[in-house]
Design a protein around this motif. Sequence first.
Motif, PDB file in Angstrom:
ATOM      1  N   SER A 160     -66.904 -26.593  13.650  1.00  0.00           N
ATOM      2  CA  SER A 160     -65.744 -26.980  14.484  1.00  0.00           C
ATOM      3  C   SER A 160     -65.522 -28.039  15.028  1.00  0.00           C
ATOM      4  CB  SER A 160     -66.339 -26.322  15.918  1.00  0.00           C
ATOM      5  OG  SER A 160     -65.757 -25.966  17.132  1.00  0.00           O
TER       6      SER A 160
ATOM      7  N   ASP B 285     -72.682 -26.697  19.992  1.00  0.00           N
ATOM      8  CA  ASP B 285     -71.463 -26.044  18.597  1.00  0.00           C
ATOM      9  C   ASP B 285     -72.288 -26.676  17.299  1.00  0.00           C
ATOM     10  OD1 ASP B 285     -70.437 -25.189  16.931  1.00  0.00           O
ATOM     11  OD2 ASP B 285     -68.836 -25.094  17.413  1.00  0.00           O
TER      12      ASP B 285
ATOM     13  N   THR C 108     -72.990 -25.743  14.368  1.00  0.00           N
ATOM     14  CA  THR C 108     -72.420 -25.027  13.345  1.00  0.00           C
ATOM     15  C   THR C 108     -72.545 -25.637  12.047  1.00  0.00           C
ATOM     16  OG1 THR C 108     -70.412 -24.534  14.616  1.00  0.00           O
ATOM     17  CG2 THR C 108     -71.512 -22.697  14.680  1.00  0.00           C
TER      18      THR C 108
ATOM     19  N   ASP D 102     -74.090 -17.211  19.770  1.00  0.00           N
ATOM     20  CA  ASP D 102     -72.903 -16.394  20.763  1.00  0.00           C
ATOM     21  C   ASP D 102     -72.799 -16.172  21.335  1.00  0.00           C
ATOM     22  OD1 ASP D 102     -71.250 -15.986  19.051  1.00  0.00           O
ATOM     23  OD2 ASP D 102     -69.933 -17.580  19.012  1.00  0.00           O
TER      24      ASP D 102
ATOM     25  N   ARG E  88     -74.646 -21.823  17.453  1.00  0.00           N
ATOM     26  CA  ARG E  88     -73.912 -21.785  18.513  1.00  0.00           C
ATOM     27  C   ARG E  88     -75.290 -21.708  19.819  1.00  0.00           C
ATOM     28  NH1 ARG E  88     -68.728 -22.624  19.651  1.00  0.00           N
ATOM     29  NH2 ARG E  88     -68.989 -21.333  21.464  1.00  0.00           N
TER      30      ARG E  88
END
Length: 200
Positions: free
Chosen positions: A33, A53, A55, A178, A185
């Motif tokens: 992200s 986040d 990722t 998430d 996440r």
Amino acid sequence: MRTMRSALLLLGLGVAGCAPDLREDYPFDGQASSGQLVTVTPREDGSSHALIDATNKSAQVYFDIDEGREMKTDEALDTNGWDLAFQRYTVTMNGGGGNPTGQVRVAVLEGQDWDALATAPTEGYQQDASEPVFNGVHGGWYTYDLVKHRLATREELLYVVRSSAGRFFKVQMLSYYDDTGTPARLSLRYQQLQAPTAAP
């Protein structure tokens, strides 16, 4: 014999066709992200919920637990004010192997009730060595299911972080995914504690 071999081959192909697609289920895959990487939400009980986040496979997300915010890489390294860093499933601290000049230390408590912990312990604090404390002590913050290829948090573990500012926080890892199932996440909750009666 040839008929039996053919039947076994077809059965094997059928089973393989039903196996989970690791490209979808493998927990270390995900899209990086470019937006906000840390979202902190205060809770009514005085704790805060953080969604990290992490990722990006090649970058760390630096978290300032004192201020409850993300620190961009340049700021984190220039000020040395970050406390925890996240990269996929790896959680490092600003101290020891994560950064030899950092002052952050972490104590790991197993079986400690969240609500009952109001004062930080006086001992048991460690810094990262060859393996991060979050990932190694008491077996680490997660378990890995080899069949489902998923991580599960070990909520029986509490972490007490002595921050870069000398404050103490209890931390509990809640999830690696998430609400939509996206891996890396991470969710955690944290809350400031009273300082221990004796300096650790």
